[in-house]
Design a protein around this motif. Structure first.
Motif, PDB file in Angstrom:
ATOM      1  N   ARG A   7       0.827  -1.205   0.000  1.00 30.79           N
ATOM      2  CA  ARG A   7       0.000   0.000   0.000  1.00 30.79           C
ATOM      3  C   ARG A   7       0.859   1.252   0.000  1.00 30.79           C
ATOM      4  N   PRO A 174     -18.948   8.932  10.172  1.00 31.14           N
ATOM      5  CA  PRO A 174     -18.228   8.710   8.908  1.00 31.14           C
ATOM      6  C   PRO A 174     -18.413   9.848   7.916  1.00 31.14           C
ATOM      7  N   ARG A 181     -12.361  16.031   6.013  1.00 27.87           N
ATOM      8  CA  ARG A 181     -11.253  15.770   5.092  1.00 27.87           C
ATOM      9  C   ARG A 181     -11.293  16.739   3.908  1.00 27.87           C
ATOM     10  N   ARG A 238      -5.657  11.114   8.025  1.00 32.65           N
ATOM     11  CA  ARG A 238      -6.072   9.741   7.761  1.00 32.65           C
ATOM     12  C   ARG A 238      -5.735   8.815   8.930  1.00 32.65           C
ATOM     13  N   LEU A 239      -4.593   9.028   9.567  1.00 33.55           N
ATOM     14  CA  LEU A 239      -4.232   8.207  10.719  1.00 33.55           C
ATOM     15  C   LEU A 239      -5.210   8.425  11.873  1.00 33.55           C
ATOM     16  N   GLU A 241      -8.265   9.615  11.616  1.00 35.31           N
ATOM     17  CA  GLU A 241      -9.572   9.103  11.194  1.00 35.31           C
ATOM     18  C   GLU A 241      -9.643   7.581  11.327  1.00 35.31           C
ATOM     19  N   SER A 242      -8.573   6.886  10.928  1.00 37.55           N
ATOM     20  CA  SER A 242      -8.554   5.424  11.031  1.00 37.55           C
ATOM     21  C   SER A 242      -8.675   4.968  12.476  1.00 37.55           C
ATOM     22  N   TRP A 243      -8.042   5.727  13.391  1.00 34.96           N
ATOM     23  CA  TRP A 243      -8.133   5.376  14.807  1.00 34.96           C
ATOM     24  C   TRP A 243      -9.515   5.689  15.369  1.00 34.96           C
ATOM     25  N   ARG A 246     -12.279   3.294  13.811  1.00 41.70           N
ATOM     26  CA  ARG A 246     -11.855   1.903  13.634  1.00 41.70           C
ATOM     27  C   ARG A 246     -13.038   0.949  13.714  1.00 41.70           C
ATOM     28  N   TYR A 248     -16.013   1.556  12.556  1.00 38.69           N
ATOM     29  CA  TYR A 248     -16.706   1.655  11.270  1.00 38.69           C
ATOM     30  C   TYR A 248     -15.964   0.883  10.184  1.00 38.69           C
ATOM     31  N   HIS A 249     -14.630   1.062  10.134  1.00 42.71           N
ATOM     32  CA  HIS A 249     -13.840   0.361   9.124  1.00 42.71           C
ATOM     33  C   HIS A 249     -13.863  -1.154   9.379  1.00 42.71           C
ATOM     34  N   ARG A 253     -15.228  -4.027   6.766  1.00 41.91           N
ATOM     35  CA  ARG A 253     -14.458  -5.228   6.375  1.00 41.91           C
ATOM     36  C   ARG A 253     -15.266  -6.508   6.583  1.00 41.91           C
TER      37      ARG A 253
END
Length: 259
Positions: A7, A174, A181, A238-239, A241-243, A246, A248-249, A253
């Motif tokens: 990635r 989200p 963003r 992005r970091l 947001e990912s935390w 998490r 939601y992501h 998945r």
């Protein structure tokens, strides 16, 4: 580990290619306004010293952070209000659409009349442009709250602050993050534009001063620094947001794994 490296490699592929094209396309450039990239890179450490970073870059980032924070607080608060009430939405939507259609740079001379030419003007300009994507995404996120979950909260007597925090904001987060963003890139643009008007420091001011003094490699080095700052802020966002999302992501998945 291999997936992460893949990635990262894919994310860096296009910037590396563009950088290489820029390098070779300008390698023998004799154009005064388009110097070779190697000249810009050699100028970069000479121009952007620690002192200049403190006097120009740091004030710009502080203004951006202040304006962006104001936009987030105002956009989320007003978005929850508008998205959660049909009557409020019916009253405010025409006014919001009117102001949303006005480009924020056009408001700079008007804001200068009321806020002066100091940092307040620049913060207001950044906030005025950043608030719209946050506001509109928050409205849509609040309107899209699952009806079954809303009925469940009502049945269990979950109201007020608990409903707002655990249902409304969590469900809309989200889309709120998507608006934040978008607002970040708008904020960087407005940060530079606002510093081009009656400023005495900042990235926008410095780049314009280089241009007026025909210090073209220095000017290009400022543009390059601006791009690097934008990239760094995007990666940082992005970091975070990912935390923060998490849950939601992880849910996405799982849904993709079932399909």
């Amino acid at each position: 580990m291999t997936r992460v490296l893949t990635r990262i490699g894919l994310a860096l592929l296009l910037p590396v290619v563009l950088f290489a094209v820029w390098w070779f396309a300008t390698a023998n450039s004799q154009n005064f306004y388009v110097p070779p990239l190697r000249e810009i890179l050699s100028t970069f450490p000479e121009v952007w010293t620690g002192q200049r970073l403190r006097t120009d870059v740091l004030p710009s980032l502080i203004r951006l952070a202040a304006g962006y924070t104001v936009a987030v607080l105002a956009g989320v608060a007003l978005g929850v209000l508008v998205g959660g009430s049909r009557r409020v939405r019916a009253v405010l939507e025409p006014v919001l659409e009117f102001f949303r259609a006005i480009p924020p740079p056009v408001l700079v001379p008007v804001i200068m009349l009321f806020a002066g030419i100091g940092d307040t003007m620049k913060v207001v300009v950044i906030a005025a442009g950043c608030v719209w994507p946050i506001l509109l995404n928050t409205v849509e996120g609040v309107r899209a709250v699952d009806g079954v979950l809303a009925d469940t909260c009502r049945s269990y007597g979950i109201t007020g602050e608990a409903r707002l925090r655990h249902l409304v904001l969590r469900s809309a987060s989200p889309q709120i993050a998507a608006g934040m963003r978008q607002a970040l890139s708008i904020g960087i643009i407005l940060m530079v534009i606002s510093e081009m008007f009656a400023a005495s420091n900042g990235l926008g001011f410095t780049i314009v001063q280089f241009q007026r003094g025909f210090a073209i490699p220095d000017m290009w080095s400022g543009i390059l620094l601006l791009g690097l700052l934008g990239l760094a802020l995007s990666v940082l966002f992005r970091l975070v947001e990912s935390w923060a999302l998490r849950w939601y992501h992880g849910q996405r998945r799982v849904q993709r794994g079932r399909s």
